[in-house]
Design a protein around this motif. Sequence first.
Motif: not given
Length: 146
Positions: A92-102
């Motif tokens: 639900g957050s972002t890494r390197r301005h990209l989504p983190v999904i399950p």
Amino acid sequence: RYAAAGFRLAKVPEVLLEWREAPGRLFRKDPRYGKEPFWRCKAHYLARGPLAGGRPVWIWGAGVGGKRISRALKDEGIPIRGFIDIDPRKVGSTRRHLPVIPPQDLSPREGEMILAAVVARGARAQVREKLQELGFAEGEQFICVA
């Protein structure tokens, strides 16, 4: 280079060579043999092999391995769609301005590749099992890179 020439590569189950390493061996001291150059080398050959033509990727692992391979792939011009992780603090957050999904939000998408970049011991087998369970084919739709 073999893979780029169309050869298939695989691990063999038996030990073929054993060697001892001296404490002064070059790869233990020279920065050219550090982790960052190693990830850049992987990205270089991924970009010219299975990701040739700018094939977009999802990176499984929003931790250290994912960050390193994403940075190296970006430098190679490979489009990154986002990250996959099981850690509820990251999803639900972002890494390197990209989504983190399950993982359960994944579905095989035409032309995309998943790169498993989880560096924790034993995690590769778990990621491989989950991706296969979700219907992804190793070597075609996902590759373990860590």
